[in-house]
Design a protein around this motif. Structure first.
Motif, PDB file in Angstrom:
ATOM      1  N   HIS A 128      -5.300  -5.444  -4.199  1.00 19.62           N
ATOM      2  CA  HIS A 128      -5.803  -4.385  -5.090  1.00 19.62           C
ATOM      3  C   HIS A 128      -5.242  -3.018  -4.710  1.00 19.62           C
ATOM      4  O   HIS A 128      -5.582  -2.010  -5.323  1.00 19.62           O
ATOM      5  CB  HIS A 128      -7.332  -4.367  -5.072  1.00 19.62           C
ATOM      6  N   GLN A 129      -4.389  -3.006  -3.701  1.00 20.38           N
ATOM      7  CA  GLN A 129      -3.697  -1.777  -3.287  1.00 20.38           C
ATOM      8  C   GLN A 129      -2.294  -2.166  -2.797  1.00 20.38           C
ATOM      9  O   GLN A 129      -1.967  -2.033  -1.622  1.00 20.38           O
ATOM     10  CB  GLN A 129      -4.482  -1.061  -2.180  1.00 20.38           C
ATOM     11  N   ASP A 149       4.307  -6.552  -8.002  1.00 26.02           N
ATOM     12  CA  ASP A 149       3.879  -5.154  -8.030  1.00 26.02           C
ATOM     13  C   ASP A 149       4.331  -4.424  -6.771  1.00 26.02           C
ATOM     14  O   ASP A 149       4.437  -3.208  -6.751  1.00 26.02           O
ATOM     15  CB  ASP A 149       2.354  -5.073  -8.161  1.00 26.02           C
ATOM     16  N   TRP A 167       1.069  -9.367  -6.089  1.00 30.24           N
ATOM     17  CA  TRP A 167       0.737  -9.067  -7.478  1.00 30.24           C
ATOM     18  C   TRP A 167      -0.692  -8.540  -7.503  1.00 30.24           C
ATOM     19  O   TRP A 167      -1.621  -9.224  -7.036  1.00 30.24           O
ATOM     20  CB  TRP A 167       0.828 -10.320  -8.351  1.00 30.24           C
ATOM     21  N   GLU A 168      -0.876  -7.345  -8.011  1.00 35.75           N
ATOM     22  CA  GLU A 168      -2.208  -6.753  -8.033  1.00 35.75           C
ATOM     23  C   GLU A 168      -3.112  -7.445  -9.049  1.00 35.75           C
ATOM     24  O   GLU A 168      -2.652  -7.880 -10.105  1.00 35.75           O
ATOM     25  CB  GLU A 168      -2.128  -5.259  -8.362  1.00 35.75           C
ATOM     26  N   GLY A 169      -4.387  -7.497  -8.708  1.00 35.24           N
ATOM     27  CA  GLY A 169      -5.354  -8.074  -9.621  1.00 35.24           C
ATOM     28  C   GLY A 169      -6.204  -6.994 -10.275  1.00 35.24           C
ATOM     29  O   GLY A 169      -6.236  -5.851  -9.828  1.00 35.24           O
ATOM     30  N   ASP A 170      -6.857  -7.393 -11.344  1.00 40.09           N
ATOM     31  CA  ASP A 170      -7.812  -6.488 -12.008  1.00 40.09           C
ATOM     32  C   ASP A 170      -8.952  -7.332 -12.544  1.00 40.09           C
ATOM     33  O   ASP A 170      -9.170  -8.461 -12.095  1.00 40.09           O
ATOM     34  CB  ASP A 170      -7.122  -5.680 -13.115  1.00 40.09           C
ATOM     35  N   GLU A 171      -9.682  -6.805 -13.523  1.00 42.05           N
ATOM     36  CA  GLU A 171     -10.838  -7.525 -14.048  1.00 42.05           C
ATOM     37  C   GLU A 171     -10.449  -8.816 -14.760  1.00 42.05           C
ATOM     38  O   GLU A 171     -11.248  -9.731 -14.884  1.00 42.05           O
ATOM     39  CB  GLU A 171     -11.627  -6.621 -14.999  1.00 42.05           C
ATOM     40  N   GLU A 172      -9.219  -8.882 -15.231  1.00 49.95           N
ATOM     41  CA  GLU A 172      -8.792 -10.048 -16.004  1.00 49.95           C
ATOM     42  C   GLU A 172      -7.829 -10.961 -15.235  1.00 49.95           C
ATOM     43  O   GLU A 172      -7.771 -12.154 -15.509  1.00 49.95           O
ATOM     44  CB  GLU A 172      -8.120  -9.583 -17.303  1.00 49.95           C
ATOM     45  N   ARG A 174      -6.320 -12.370 -11.528  1.00 47.92           N
ATOM     46  CA  ARG A 174      -6.592 -12.501 -10.100  1.00 47.92           C
ATOM     47  C   ARG A 174      -5.384 -12.044  -9.281  1.00 47.92           C
ATOM     48  O   ARG A 174      -4.252 -12.344  -9.609  1.00 47.92           O
ATOM     49  CB  ARG A 174      -6.909 -13.965  -9.778  1.00 47.92           C
ATOM     50  N   ALA A 175      -5.670 -11.309  -8.215  1.00 46.83           N
ATOM     51  CA  ALA A 175      -4.597 -10.873  -7.312  1.00 46.83           C
ATOM     52  C   ALA A 175      -3.966 -12.082  -6.629  1.00 46.83           C
ATOM     53  O   ALA A 175      -4.610 -13.118  -6.439  1.00 46.83           O
ATOM     54  CB  ALA A 175      -5.153  -9.911  -6.271  1.00 46.83           C
TER      55      ALA A 175
END
Length: 214
Positions: A128-129, A149, A167-172, A174-175
């Motif tokens: 996530h970072q 990413d 690869w960054e994840g978000d709400e949709e 998965r990282a």
């Protein structure tokens, strides 16, 4: 031999002694001819570059320490470096591409441990970072790569590159993360040590990332 198999000190000593026996069956000149290391015949020491740091491998005392400060590497790093010397063979030609652990002979046997101790560690720290990967990679001599990413290519040894991709994840989404190898590594190190190399790198990146936050 995988890291999990080296947990006990007695087993480590057996492996350590066996690797030194294998190294000493060769002449230093034979090893330096096929590995990017130097050997000082006066001090009877190899100089090995491991993740951007010079280490002294002492032939007589059978010890390894960092050249700059005398630091003794941990068990995993020590075994990886000794395997690098003990398994020294001419570098094979390889395709200009990256391969995953699953594409390495025997890699699937170790994949569960690799996923837990390398992939999940990298995902947790950088998922996530992703930008933090570049900062953590600097002291290990990593160079930015054009994947995911965030991605960095490291040289575990001068002729042994690894690529870490995040690869960054978000709400949709998965990282995720991965560690890729040059295909030639299949001929340079045993499968278990290849796995340990990825686990070691993930652990070092986690340590560096956490240190920068303190």
């Amino acid at each position: 031999m995988s890291h999990g198999e080296m947990e006990s000190e007695s087993n480590y000593q057996v492996v350590y002694s066996k690797l030194w026996q294998d190294i000493k069956k060769r002449s230093p000149k034979e090893i330096t001819a096929v590995r990017s290391v130097s050997y000082n015949s006066d001090t009877r020491q190899f100089i090995v570059m491991f993740f951007n740091e010079e280490y002294i491998v002492n032939w007589d005392n059978e010890i390894i320490f960092r050249k700059t400060d005398g630091f003794f590497p941990d068990v995993m790093a020590t075994i990886i470096m000794l395997n690098y010397l003990a398994c020294a063979q001419p570098l094979p030609e390889s395709d200009p591409k990256w391969v995953s652990v699953k594409e390495i002979p025997g890699g699937m046997i170790f994949y569960s441990a690799f996923h837990k101790r390398a992939i999940l560690v990298l995902t947790e720290i950088f998922g996530h970072q992703a930008y933090k990967l570049l900062h953590a990679a600097q002291s290990l001599g990593g160079e930015t790569a054009p994947f995911g990413d965030s991605s960095v290519v490291f040289k575990a040894f001068p002729e042994v590159p690894l690529c870490v991709i995040v690869w960054e994840g978000d709400e949709e989404v998965r990282a995720n993360a991965t560690v890729l190898y040059d295909p030639s590594i299949r001929s340079l190190l045993p499968s278990g040590i290849i796995i340990d190399l990825g686990i070691y790198l993930a652990g070092e990146l986690k340590r560096l990332a956490e240190a920068s936050c303190n």
